[in-house]
Design an enzyme around this catalytic site. Sequence first.
Site, PDB file in Angstrom:
ATOM      1  CG  HIS A  18      49.314 -24.478  -6.537  1.00 36.42           C
ATOM      2  ND1 HIS A  18      49.000 -23.768  -5.423  1.00 36.42           N
ATOM      3  CD2 HIS A  18      50.514 -24.927  -6.697  1.00 36.42           C
ATOM      4  CE1 HIS A  18      50.247 -23.846  -4.699  1.00 36.42           C
ATOM      5  NE2 HIS A  18      51.104 -24.540  -5.380  1.00 36.42           N
ATOM      6  CG  ASP A  83      41.295 -36.023  -5.230  1.00 31.91           C
ATOM      7  OD1 ASP A  83      42.573 -35.560  -4.985  1.00 31.91           O
ATOM      8  OD2 ASP A  83      40.790 -37.312  -5.202  1.00 31.91           O
ATOM      9  CD  GLU A 128      51.448 -25.451  -0.878  1.00 38.12           C
ATOM     10  OE1 GLU A 128      50.677 -24.630  -1.691  1.00 38.12           O
ATOM     11  OE2 GLU A 128      52.583 -24.915  -0.671  1.00 38.12           O
TER      12      GLU A 128
HETATM   13 NI    NI Z   1      53.027 -24.829  -4.954  1.00 35.54          NI
END
Ligand code: NI
Length: 139
Positions: A18, A83, A128
């Site tokens: 990302h 994924d 995360e």
């Molecule tokens: Ni990040």
Amino acid sequence: MEKYKTAVVRREHFNAAHRLHNANWSDEKNKEVFGKCNNEHFHGHNYDLEVKVIGFCNPETGYVIDTKVLSKYIQKEILDVFDHRNLNMDVSYFKHINPTTENVARVIFEILRPLISNELELKIKLYETERNFVEYPGE
Ligand code: NI
């Protein structure tokens, strides 16, 4: 037996890339606010996902929810879509939503919520990193 509420948790994992970026801001401000996560060429995370379903046990099955069914929903609607993808570029939900952990957790909630009986509560926990995770309480 008296009715009691129980939480069932399915844990899953996916990898995704990302970039955190607000198109309304200057490059400087993006860098200042998002730091490394604003890196123009993206970066990856190993996300751990916990999907929690809370409700009364069905007296006939003894289940709150059949984990085979829950796992199938997560596989098809989340893992098959997220994924090994670039969240910004490959996953349409993030076309106009910054893929922060908070927003990814909320999107996962919104995808799964209609698939799960209204009598059951749904909560999403998304890691995360080992040290950073968010909880979307679904309330
Ligand atoms: Ni990040």
